[in-house]
Motif scaffolding. Structure first.
Motif, short mmCIF file in Angstrom:
data_model
loop_
_atom_site.label_atom_id
_atom_site.label_comp_id
_atom_site.label_asym_id
_atom_site.label_seq_id
_atom_site.Cartn_x
_atom_site.Cartn_y
_atom_site.Cartn_z
N ARG A 95 6.16 6.85 -11.14
CA ARG A 95 6.26 8.20 -11.39
C ARG A 95 5.59 8.78 -10.08
N ARG A 96 4.91 7.75 -9.31
CA ARG A 96 4.09 8.35 -8.05
C ARG A 96 4.87 7.80 -6.77
N ASP A 97 6.23 7.14 -7.19
CA ASP A 97 6.94 6.35 -5.96
C ASP A 97 7.93 7.34 -5.67
N CYS A 98 7.85 8.06 -4.41
CA CYS A 98 8.95 9.08 -4.20
C CYS A 98 10.14 8.12 -3.88
N SER A 99 10.18 6.96 -3.24
CA SER A 99 11.44 6.15 -3.09
C SER A 99 12.04 5.77 -4.18
N PHE A 100 11.53 5.72 -5.30
CA PHE A 100 12.05 5.31 -6.48
C PHE A 100 12.84 6.50 -7.06
N ALA A 149 17.18 14.69 -4.53
CA ALA A 149 16.78 13.53 -3.68
C ALA A 149 16.66 14.00 -2.15
N ARG A 150 17.48 14.86 -1.68
CA ARG A 150 17.46 15.41 -0.42
C ARG A 150 15.98 15.92 -0.15
N SER A 151 15.25 16.55 -1.01
CA SER A 151 14.13 17.24 -0.69
C SER A 151 13.09 15.97 -0.44
N LEU A 152 13.23 14.81 -0.97
CA LEU A 152 12.29 13.78 -0.87
C LEU A 152 12.66 12.79 0.40
N ILE A 153 13.66 13.06 1.17
CA ILE A 153 13.99 12.21 2.45
C ILE A 153 12.89 12.03 3.22
N PRO A 154 12.22 13.30 3.59
CA PRO A 154 11.18 13.06 4.58
C PRO A 154 9.97 12.41 4.08
N ARG A 175 0.86 -1.18 -0.01
CA ARG A 175 0.17 -0.01 0.16
C ARG A 175 0.81 1.27 -0.15
N THR A 176 0.61 2.20 -1.01
CA THR A 176 1.48 3.29 -1.00
C THR A 176 0.85 4.55 -0.31
N PRO A 177 1.52 5.19 0.73
CA PRO A 177 1.05 6.13 1.51
C PRO A 177 0.17 7.24 0.50
N THR A 178 -0.93 7.85 0.97
CA THR A 178 -1.34 8.83 0.13
C THR A 178 -0.45 10.23 0.33
N LEU A 179 -0.26 10.93 -0.57
CA LEU A 179 0.52 12.00 -0.58
C LEU A 179 -0.12 13.48 -0.28
N GLN A 180 0.16 13.93 0.59
CA GLN A 180 -0.27 15.37 0.98
C GLN A 180 0.21 16.46 -0.46
N PRO A 181 -0.65 17.56 -0.22
CA PRO A 181 -0.10 18.58 -1.49
C PRO A 181 1.40 18.79 -1.77
N ALA A 182 1.90 19.19 -0.35
CA ALA A 182 3.36 19.66 -0.33
C ALA A 182 4.01 18.56 -0.83
N GLU A 183 3.92 17.18 -0.32
CA GLU A 183 4.78 16.06 -0.77
C GLU A 183 4.35 16.00 -2.18
N LEU A 184 3.31 16.12 -3.00
CA LEU A 184 2.95 15.69 -4.30
C LEU A 184 3.67 16.90 -5.08
N GLN A 185 4.01 17.97 -4.63
CA GLN A 185 4.69 19.07 -5.36
C GLN A 185 6.11 18.71 -5.23
N ARG A 186 6.62 18.27 -4.35
CA ARG A 186 8.16 17.97 -4.31
C ARG A 186 8.61 16.75 -5.18
#
Length: 586
Positions: free
Chosen positions: A99-104, A146-151, A35-46
């Motif tokens: 493209r929706r997987d921030c870890s990848f 990459a650093r911006s996606l670490i959180p 299950r992929t966590p639902t991204l918040q607007p700020a996370e989706l923008q990053r």
């Protein structure tokens, strides 16, 4: 963990295993795992910004090729064939889930950043183009994404959430950001522990290849994190007694599809780090004589057990595995140095005290102290010879402007230091003769049509690939790159870190071919260790002893306790000034 725990609980109560219950729980675990966590607007923008920042496909292919061929070393970052296939899917399928997987996306940018550090090693023969040495690290373009996606990655499940900070930690090691690297490697280690990568697993839903990948990722993270922790004089992160997963082992179905197959290096590195882990904790073995003897035996056995393919003397410097093998040997000698450094200081201090008549009787030291001290000194000499061979080999096979500058600077210093001394002038003449021989060898090698500096046949890179990378890099916003060299304070990881600064010596004089005026004091100050507070070595607890024999004088006891910073200054990274609140070069 649930199925395994409940199964063992039933065994404890002498109950039969409930297969149906186990399968039901396994299905539940799998459902939550994917299950992929639902991204918040700020996370989706990053995430969207990072996706849009992917380089053109040819550039990505080039950087990943360099990352795998030159930046992998003795570690396992990811299944290379699988990751390259995922990158292909990302570029060819606009609706890909990747493209929706921030870890990848984070892992891909980390791999781009790591690859960008080694692009000069992939410069094809005959290419006169090169990176501008005045430019900032080109990897920062990808590192910032990459650093911006670490959180966001921290909250993601799956192995990539471990691999992404690990590769970032590797990238930061030679990027003048040792402190940042330490943080990222620690994050990767914690994520790995949270996923139980350090434990043997009997999960039925994992194939043998997947289990082996988990093992390799774990041991790679542990090995590099432990090595850097020891050299930074930081506390041990975990105790090896909690590790139950076996060492990496050959797995032909997995190994045969790796572009850069370094499984032998992975095994050797993990075994060596297990020994270094014990060597680096002198308080645990200083009171007994048997353990240091066992550690000596373990180190020698490790060296003898290396297969012929990992013997440095059997390897060409241009080999893809040369760098990884070189690092194995340097860590091997470092282990001997780390084990014997206290003994060396003990012997030196005792002899000096007697020499200066502070002690009326000659020092009475245990026999094993002398053995450890001699082993340390011998290893230090071997380490110097190792780097001397590397420099000599590089000087004949590979030359660039930086090499010529270093040689000219060194000879100019030697010449000025030798003024008025006949013996010293003869020494300078000998060095000049060696240089002449090396120059002659270079000329002859250049006349040999069959000679090649890059025998890699695995994936030859064309001049157009390298030049395309340079052209793309030059089109990026240079001013933006330079302003992002200082880590952004918006990132929770980098806010814990000091701002990187210049090294402890001026660079103006070191960038010239020679000094117009020779100032011996100034030159020594450029290369000196930053001053440390002195410690009274005459105070402290009773010395440790081997068995009932007191082998250390009283004045050496603090060497194991309050004065570790001083000792690490002799052998660790903090000799470069890291303890002064600045990130040094690696």
């Amino acid at each position: 963990m649930w199925p395994r725990f409940l199964s063992r609980l039933r065994e404890t109560f002498s109950l039969d295993s409930d297969v149906a219950q186990g399968e039901q729980l396994m299905a539940l675990v799998q459902t939550h795992a994917v299950r992929t966590p639902t991204l918040q607007p700020a996370e989706l923008q990053r995430l969207r910004q990072a996706v849009d920042a992917f380089p053109p496909r040819p550039i990505a292919d080039f950087l990943l090729s360099v990352c795998i061929d030159h930046g992998t070393d003795a570690f396992f970052y990811f299944n290379q064939a699988q990751f390259l296939a995922e990158v292909d899917e990302f570029y060819t399928n606009p609706t890909s889930r990747l493209r929706r997987d921030c870890s990848f996306v984070c892992l891909a940018h980390a791999a781009f950043a790591l690859g960008s550090q080694w692009t000069t090693l992939a410069k094809p023969d005959g290419s006169r183009s090169n990176l501008n040495t005045d430019d900032s690290d080109p990897g920062r373009i990808f590192y910032n994404q990459a650093r911006s996606l670490i959180p966001d990655v921290i909250d993601f499940p799956g192995l990539r959430s471990v691999q992404a900070p690990f590769v970032l930690g590797v990238y930061l090691l030679p990027a003048s950001a040792i402190g940042s690297s330490y943080i990222y490697l620690g994050l990767a280690l914690r994520k790995a522990l949270a996923m139980d990568l350090h434990l043997n697993t009997d999960e039925l839903n994992l194939s043998e290849e997947e289990k082996e990948i988990r093992r390799r990722v774990w041991w790679s993270i542990y090995s590099l994190e432990r090595s850097s922790t020891v050299k930074l004089n930081r506390p041990r992160s975990i105790n090896t007694s909690i590790i139950t997963v076996s060492l990496p082992k050959p797995c032909p179905p997995l190994d045969n599809i790796q572009r850069f197959n370094n499984i032998e290096h992975q095994i050797a590195d993990a075994r060596l780090m297990m020994i270094l882990d014990k060597v680096a904790e002198p308080l645990e073995w200083s009171a007994t004589q048997s353990l240091p003897i066992q550690l000596e035996s373990d180190l020698k056995a490790w060296k003898r057990s290396l297969p012929a393919s990992l013997k440095l003397q059997n390897m060409l410097p241009q080999s893809p595995c040369y760098r990884a093998t070189f690092h194995l040997y340097s860590n091997y000698y470092f282990s001997w140095i780390a084990m014997g450094k206290v003994s060396v200081v003990t012997v030196v201090k005792a002899r000096l005290r007697h020499h200066f008549r502070r002690e009326s009787q000659p020092p009475q030291l245990g026999e094993h102290i002398g053995v450890l001290a001699n082993s340390c000194i011998k290893a230090a000499k071997k380490m110097l010879l190792l780097f001397e061979d590397l420099r000599r080999t590089a000087g004949i096979l590979e030359r660039d402007a930086n090499y010529e500058r270093q040689v000219a600077f060194g000879l100019d210093c030697l010449s000025k230091m030798a003024e008025g001394n006949v013996a010293a002038k003869m020494g300078v003449s000998f060095v000049e003769a060696l240089q002449s021989i090396a120059d002659e060898a270079v000329d002859k090698l250049s006349e040999t049509e069959t000679f090649s500096n890059s025998p890699r046949s695995r994936m030859p890179l064309s001049t157009s690939d390298y030049n395309s990378w340079l052209n793309w890099l030059s089109q990026q916003n240079t001013s933006s790159n330079k302003t992002t060299q200082v880590p952004s304070q918006s990132n929770p990881v980098d806010t814990l870190l000091p701002t990187p600064t210049a090294g402890p010596w001026p660079t103006a004089q070191l960038t010239t071919a020679g000094l117009t005026t020779w100032d011996g004091v100034a030159a020594l100050q450029q290369l000196s260790v930053p001053p440390m507070e002195t410690t009274n070595l005459d105070q402290g607890n009773q010395p440790p002893s081997y068995g009932s024999q007191n082998i250390y004088p009283d004045f050496t006891a603090p060497l194991y306790n309050d004065d570790q910073t001083f000792l690490m200054g002799l052998t660790g990274f903090d000799v470069l000034g890291f303890t002064d609140g600045q990130d040094g070069g690696f």
